[in-house]
Enzyme design. Sequence first.
Site, PDB file in Angstrom:
ATOM      1  N   HIS A 151       0.235  14.628  -4.536  1.00 35.68           N
ATOM      2  CA  HIS A 151      -0.392  13.485  -3.868  1.00 35.68           C
ATOM      3  C   HIS A 151       0.304  13.218  -2.534  1.00 35.68           C
ATOM      4  O   HIS A 151      -0.350  13.018  -1.504  1.00 35.68           O
ATOM      5  CB  HIS A 151      -0.308  12.258  -4.794  1.00 35.68           C
ATOM      6  N   GLU A 152       1.645  13.227  -2.541  1.00 35.97           N
ATOM      7  CA  GLU A 152       2.395  12.901  -1.318  1.00 35.97           C
ATOM      8  C   GLU A 152       2.294  14.010  -0.279  1.00 35.97           C
ATOM      9  O   GLU A 152       2.171  13.740   0.910  1.00 35.97           O
ATOM     10  CB  GLU A 152       3.860  12.605  -1.652  1.00 35.97           C
ATOM     11  N   HIS A 169      -0.670  13.724   1.814  1.00 36.96           N
ATOM     12  CA  HIS A 169      -0.540  12.776   2.930  1.00 36.96           C
ATOM     13  C   HIS A 169      -0.017  13.483   4.179  1.00 36.96           C
ATOM     14  O   HIS A 169      -0.397  13.136   5.297  1.00 36.96           O
ATOM     15  CB  HIS A 169       0.412  11.633   2.560  1.00 36.96           C
TER      16      HIS A 169
HETATM   17 ZN   LIG Z   1      -0.999   7.849  -1.425  1.00 35.86          ZN
END
Ligand SMILES: [Zn+2]
Lengths: 166, 175
Positions: free
Chosen positions: A138-139, A142
């Site tokens: 998830h990170e 980003h």
């Molecule tokens: Zn996030």
Amino acid sequence: MALLNILQYPDPLLKQMAEPVEAIDNELEIFIRDLEATMRAGPGGVGIAAPQVGILKRIIIVDVSSKPKIKQHGRLVLINPEITEWEGMAKGREGCMSVPDYTGNVIRAKNIKLSALNEQGEPCEYDMEGFEARAVQHEIDHLDGLLFLDRLVSRHHDLFQRKVYK
Amino acid sequence: MPNTRWYMLSLIGKDRSGIVAHVTSALYEGGCNLGEASMIRLGGNFSMMLMVQFNGNMHALHEVIDNEAESLDLHLHIDHIEGRLHDHLTPDVRITVYGADRAGIVAKVTGVLAEAGLHILDLESDVAGTAEKPIYVMNIEGHAADGIPVLRSALEIVKKEGVDASLDEIDTLIG
Ligand SMILES: [Zn+2]
């Protein structure tokens, strides 16, 4: 220590590619400390990425130690992280501090191998699984300008629907 | 916006292409804001439930949508609701139940689960298999008000009735 402002979609910075970190200096150390404080100030946040506070550098922090009974590495500062191997797929529910009031199902690799620099700039390798592997994926998204909204699947999405019968 | 109200629109009719686009553009042109919505094809019919914010009374809203609904042959129902946005509950458990299709299975399963504290947020079910050997499949996302272990024991009771069931905790990642 300062709490940083978390950007929320549709801030355009969230959709941009972050640049690799070239040097780990005092300024960066201070930023990392603030980034971590910001993550811990959010309710239930287990990870944060620099672009979420508007800094387009490849830095993430993950700490899933609040979840008992899972395999994990505790607090991790990962600089220029790169996933080198993926294995398996699992559907799980995600939300994001940059997308308030929405959670949805996302498919991620179950197991990953990861290489990154730690806070001291030393190269490290990790084998991760489950919830921690999900947080890291998830990170890292980003850092590539991707949100979990870019990967939503419906709740009745079948993981095996594209299975090829031999 | 003062005086705006929330309505729940239900529209049901035979599935055909363009239903969603037609209905939502009529609503948009009539000055409605869409909120949460659920739309799905069920047995060849298309069903839509839409939260709609509209600055007017029920009669005025009917004027906005009645013609479009009629020309698409959709059965329309409108309720005034005490709704609001940003009122989501996050599910913490996913339950799948499947088995040979038979009468009463949904009532039996959901009854046992409700007693064990399950608050259903989302349920979808389907009949798979063949006409001779139908298989019932049900997928529930919900909130375990009395905790997961009670639900697990409840599922064991359900399984004794001859269906298969599994429960997964939903551990939502916020990052
Ligand atoms: Zn996030």
